[in-house]
Write an enzyme that holds these catalytic residues in place. Sequence first.
Site, PDB file in Angstrom:
ATOM      1  N   ARG A  72      11.835   2.305  -6.634  1.00  0.00           N
ATOM      2  CA  ARG A  72      11.647   0.868  -6.394  1.00  0.00           C
ATOM      3  C   ARG A  72      11.625   0.509  -4.916  1.00  0.00           C
ATOM      4  NH1 ARG A  72      15.330   0.392 -11.010  1.00  0.00           N
ATOM      5  NH2 ARG A  72      14.085  -0.103 -12.854  1.00  0.00           N
ATOM      6  N   LYS A  90      -0.208  -3.250   4.190  1.00  0.00           N
ATOM      7  CA  LYS A  90      -1.083  -3.142   3.022  1.00  0.00           C
ATOM      8  C   LYS A  90      -1.188  -1.674   2.631  1.00  0.00           C
ATOM      9  CE  LYS A  90      -4.136  -7.172   3.157  1.00  0.00           C
ATOM     10  NZ  LYS A  90      -5.539  -7.625   3.223  1.00  0.00           N
ATOM     11  N   GLU A 137     -13.421  -1.427  13.748  1.00  0.00           N
ATOM     12  CA  GLU A 137     -12.263  -2.298  13.512  1.00  0.00           C
ATOM     13  C   GLU A 137     -11.729  -2.887  14.814  1.00  0.00           C
ATOM     14  OE1 GLU A 137     -10.918  -3.474  10.879  1.00  0.00           O
ATOM     15  OE2 GLU A 137     -11.257  -2.154   9.169  1.00  0.00           O
ATOM     16  N   LYS A 153      -3.434  -8.230  15.378  1.00  0.00           N
ATOM     17  CA  LYS A 153      -3.105  -8.091  13.956  1.00  0.00           C
ATOM     18  C   LYS A 153      -1.660  -8.464  13.686  1.00  0.00           C
ATOM     19  CE  LYS A 153      -3.604  -5.355   9.847  1.00  0.00           C
ATOM     20  NZ  LYS A 153      -4.219  -4.192   9.175  1.00  0.00           N
ATOM     21  N   GLU A 204      -1.108 -12.788   2.707  1.00  0.00           N
ATOM     22  CA  GLU A 204      -2.464 -13.333   2.608  1.00  0.00           C
ATOM     23  C   GLU A 204      -2.533 -14.505   1.620  1.00  0.00           C
ATOM     24  OE1 GLU A 204      -6.721 -11.370   1.653  1.00  0.00           O
ATOM     25  OE2 GLU A 204      -5.507 -10.249   3.070  1.00  0.00           O
ATOM     26  N   ARG A 217      -4.360 -14.509   7.150  1.00  0.00           N
ATOM     27  CA  ARG A 217      -4.553 -13.058   7.172  1.00  0.00           C
ATOM     28  C   ARG A 217      -5.931 -12.672   6.652  1.00  0.00           C
ATOM     29  NH1 ARG A 217      -0.256  -8.220   5.735  1.00  0.00           N
ATOM     30  NH2 ARG A 217      -1.717  -6.533   6.166  1.00  0.00           N
ATOM     31  N   ASN A 249     -10.292  -9.729   7.240  1.00  0.00           N
ATOM     32  CA  ASN A 249     -11.274  -9.121   6.341  1.00  0.00           C
ATOM     33  C   ASN A 249     -12.710  -9.346   6.803  1.00  0.00           C
ATOM     34  OD1 ASN A 249      -9.341  -8.140   4.472  1.00  0.00           O
ATOM     35  ND2 ASN A 249      -9.155 -10.186   3.592  1.00  0.00           N
ATOM     36  N   HIS A 270     -15.541  -7.052   5.766  1.00  0.00           N
ATOM     37  CA  HIS A 270     -15.076  -6.173   4.697  1.00  0.00           C
ATOM     38  C   HIS A 270     -15.720  -6.469   3.342  1.00  0.00           C
ATOM     39  CE1 HIS A 270     -12.208  -5.075   7.744  1.00  0.00           C
ATOM     40  NE2 HIS A 270     -11.632  -4.208   6.959  1.00  0.00           N
ATOM     41  N   HIS A 308     -17.268  -3.295   2.095  1.00  0.00           N
ATOM     42  CA  HIS A 308     -16.758  -2.591   0.923  1.00  0.00           C
ATOM     43  C   HIS A 308     -17.844  -2.401  -0.122  1.00  0.00           C
ATOM     44  CE1 HIS A 308     -12.160  -3.410   1.561  1.00  0.00           C
ATOM     45  NE2 HIS A 308     -12.622  -2.441   2.297  1.00  0.00           N
ATOM     46  N   HIS A 366     -15.424   4.056   6.557  1.00  0.00           N
ATOM     47  CA  HIS A 366     -14.958   2.671   6.428  1.00  0.00           C
ATOM     48  C   HIS A 366     -15.320   1.827   7.640  1.00  0.00           C
ATOM     49  CE1 HIS A 366     -12.539  -0.794   5.459  1.00  0.00           C
ATOM     50  NE2 HIS A 366     -11.875  -0.653   6.600  1.00  0.00           N
TER      51      HIS A 366
END
Length: 366
Positions: free
Chosen positions: A120, A142, A184, A226, A236, A241, A245, A248, A252, A266
């Site tokens: 956990r 993330k 990036e 960032k 987000e 935030r 993206n 992206h 993506h 990427h």
Amino acid sequence: MKTVTVALGARSYPIHIEAGLLTRAAEYLVPLARGRTMAIVTDENVRPHLATLQAALTAAGVASEAIVLPPGEKTKSWPILEQLCDRLLELGVERQDHVVALGGGVIGDLVGFACAILKRGCRFVQIPTTLLAQVDSSVGGKTAINTRAGKNLIGAFHQPAMVLIDPDVLDTLGVREVRAGYGEVVKYGLIDDFAFFEWCEGHAGALFAGEAEARVHAIAHAVAAKARIVAADEHETAGIRALLNLGHTFGHALEAEAGFSDRLLHGEGVAAGCALAFRYSARLGLCSGQEAMRVAAHMRASGLPDGLAAAGIAASGETLVAHMRHDKKMNAGTLPFLLARGIGQTFLDKTVDLADVAAFLDEEPR
């Protein structure tokens, strides 16, 4: 040494940036080891850096156990996640232990997610070894794996305890990987920092050539940008935030069409996605065509794709939009898009018509 703090109250953590830091990483890891064996997760491509890190730990009196995984995006998968968790449990990792993620974004994402769910939640440290991971995925918490439906759809927000960035490790990367990571870097200028975009236009060549000052400046500036955004909107939920993206949603979709493979890295997808986002914004009359062309020209000058043809994507607009429908940000059938009123003037638009996006993509050269 440059240090940036991600300010999250009791969960705040430092990002240390310095050339040669990997050889001195033990200074920062010894207090986290608590006299126990540290688990280091890496991949086959990072073995030279693993040897450096383990030698530093051994010299400092810290035992370590390495878990070496296959390289590549396919490692971010259910089977590898299960194998990793089983191995960490075999090693007796406790909640207060710190697992070290030594590698690029794949390793950082996978290890972060494993640590988020193991018992956990246990702790981890990011030591990113690619430019892309140094300026993006290692910061912000993330974590995720990929599935057949898309990229990063199974994951959790789980912040690291520390990030150690050594620009010198980039010397072992191929030119293509460095350029992909730069996709990036320049993104931060396009979001809300026109001055940084101008800096990128003038210094990208120095960064690619390995100039130390350019590397440190680019990494520190991107990480600080960032960190500010993550501190303001960690999960987000406030729409802040989401600015990270930029490129992206388009990117993506291109990556998905390429099978999340080395056909399109990427950062290359993000670069093409940023250029597409600006061209789509120009099509909507939000920004000038000249600014969209300036963004595309910089991507090309940096050796990055600026659209479908350069990314090697021939799919129809509807096929690409079908990939977008699996995006994590989908809400009641609507997908928010990052669009721009100009370079450094990105905003979130929740009214974009996906049919219009498909039509725009069909107009793009193949």
